[in-house]
Design a protein around this motif. Structure first.
Motif, PDB file in Angstrom:
ATOM      1  N   LEU A   1       5.332 -31.897 -19.351  1.00  0.00           N
ATOM      2  CA  LEU A   1       6.284 -30.821 -19.071  1.00  0.00           C
ATOM      3  C   LEU A   1       7.597 -31.491 -18.670  1.00  0.00           C
ATOM      4  O   LEU A   1       7.721 -32.016 -17.566  1.00  0.00           O
ATOM      5  N   VAL A   2       8.562 -31.504 -19.592  1.00  0.00           N
ATOM      6  CA  VAL A   2       9.778 -32.295 -19.369  1.00  0.00           C
ATOM      7  C   VAL A   2      10.977 -31.464 -18.937  1.00  0.00           C
ATOM      8  O   VAL A   2      12.046 -32.014 -18.652  1.00  0.00           O
ATOM      9  N   GLY A   3      10.819 -30.153 -18.880  1.00  0.00           N
ATOM     10  CA  GLY A   3      11.950 -29.330 -18.474  1.00  0.00           C
ATOM     11  C   GLY A   3      11.648 -27.861 -18.613  1.00  0.00           C
ATOM     12  O   GLY A   3      10.548 -27.460 -19.007  1.00  0.00           O
ATOM     13  N   GLY A   4      12.626 -27.059 -18.261  1.00  0.00           N
ATOM     14  CA  GLY A   4      12.461 -25.616 -18.359  1.00  0.00           C
ATOM     15  C   GLY A   4      13.654 -24.906 -17.750  1.00  0.00           C
ATOM     16  O   GLY A   4      14.643 -25.535 -17.349  1.00  0.00           O
ATOM     17  N   GLU A   5      13.549 -23.594 -17.669  1.00  0.00           N
ATOM     18  CA  GLU A   5      14.629 -22.777 -17.131  1.00  0.00           C
ATOM     19  C   GLU A   5      14.031 -21.554 -16.467  1.00  0.00           C
ATOM     20  O   GLU A   5      13.120 -20.910 -17.014  1.00  0.00           O
TER      21      GLU A   5
END
Length: 345
Positions: free
Chosen positions: A138-142
């Motif tokens: 899981l390398v990112g998100g918003e």
């Protein structure tokens, strides 16, 4: 003379400090998904992942994006948010794995009426759990707060994944032939499709989801929130040992829409219904809603999450491999020459 006024962002409904707290709360969950290739951590403007291209003769990136749909309504009514992220990951990574690719990384997007950090943490915990099951990072998100656009207590969840495969190992269906065996791999339940119909059939409300159902051995809400099965690791294990000719992920549209997607022209998939792993929830839906059998197979997975085509002589070996990976699997049909489509018998 116009009256002047001053308002803060918080007064308009967006709580920046809640956003900061959410980020702090999810860091430990994100950390458990770190795998070789991850560059940097969360908080940057882009998630980075180093591709070990030297491990592939002809590397191909395979991407997928999806959401959870109205299954979210069940999470709202039960106030249980720690597994819905697994569904989001599953819907993306299963599709990518069906192409023969290994998912590398995942990003999530949460839109909410109001940012409740404890709830956001639970959602992202589920996403991280799904990533661990899939072996991706899981390398990112918003997390986007949308006051006035959606109710404070509600949210939407979607995701995006990128995987990698060698061009020679991509599963395209080109190797499909008459006589291929069709292997069914059991689902965990309804997964994440057909919930608009389910909600109508059961008249879903808070009281209904908390009702214990004898046929299910649990409450209706507990059954419906069962996370979607993530098939990535068993599929990669199988494809490493047996040539897989085609794969269908049984999602929205059930058998009639999804199985033909694995076929090339001139071939029919023949599936024996009694060999499938139909679960009590599907009988309950059909009976309660007075739904025709065809509509059930045109909407739900009916207990089968994947249909995999292999050469007939490899069928028993493929089933053994899948069972060794902890999956419930069996030969449920075969490929024959004919008009492109699926025949349920």
């Amino acid at each position: 003379m116009e009256k002047s006024f001053s308002k803060s962002y918080a007064e308009s409904g967006v709580d920046i400090t809640a956003g900061y707290e959410s980020v702090e709360r999810i860091k430990s969950h994100v950390a458990k998904t770190v795998i070789p290739g991850v560059v940097g951590g969360i908080g940057g403007f882009g998630g980075m992942f180093e591709i070990a291209a030297k491990d592939y003769k002809h590397p191909v990136l395979v991407s997928g994006t999806d959401g959870v749909g109205t299954k979210l309504k069940i999470a709202f009514l039960t106030d249980k948010h720690d597994t819905i992220g697994i569904d989001c990951v599953a819907m993306c990574v299963n599709d990518v794995a069906c192409s023969g690719a290994k998912p590398l990384f995942f990003l999530d997007y949460i839109a909410c009426g109001k940012n409740y950090p404890e709830k956001i943490e639970q959602i992202v915990k589920g996403v991280a759990d799904g990533c661990v099951q899939a072996g991706c990072a899981l390398v990112g998100g918003e997390t986007a707060e949308h006051p006035g656009l959606m109710p404070n207590e509600e949210y939407d969840l979607a995701g995006f994944t990128v995987g990698i495969a060698d061009m020679d190992n991509i599963v395209t269906g080109d190797g499909l032939n008459a006589g291929n065996a069709l292997i069914g791999v059991a689902s965990s339940g309804v997964h994440s499709n057909g919930f608009s119909l389910i909600r109508k059939v059961f008249g879903i409300n808070e009281e209904r989801v908390n009702t214990y159902v004898d046929e299910l051995g649990k409450t209706l809400g507990e059954e419906l929130l069962t996370p979607t099965k993530i098939y990535v690791k068993p599929l990669l294990e199988l494809m490493d040992k047996v040539k897989v000719n085609a794969i269908s992920h049984i999602t929205g549209g059930g058998f009639y829409e999804n199985v033909p997607r694995m076929l090339k022209d001139g071939f029919t998939a023949v599936i024996e219904k009694e060999k499938c792993f139909k679960k009590p929830i599907f009988d309950l839906i059909q009976k309660q809603g007075k739904i025709s059998e065809r509509d059930m197979y045109n909407t739900f997975n009916m207990g089968i999450g994947l249909v995999i085509a292999v050469d007939g002589e490899k069928a028993d070996e493929a089933v053994r491999i899948l069972k060794a990976c902890g999956e419930e699997a069996a030969v449920i049909g075969e490929i024959k020459a004919g008009e492109k489509g699926v025949e349920l018998c």
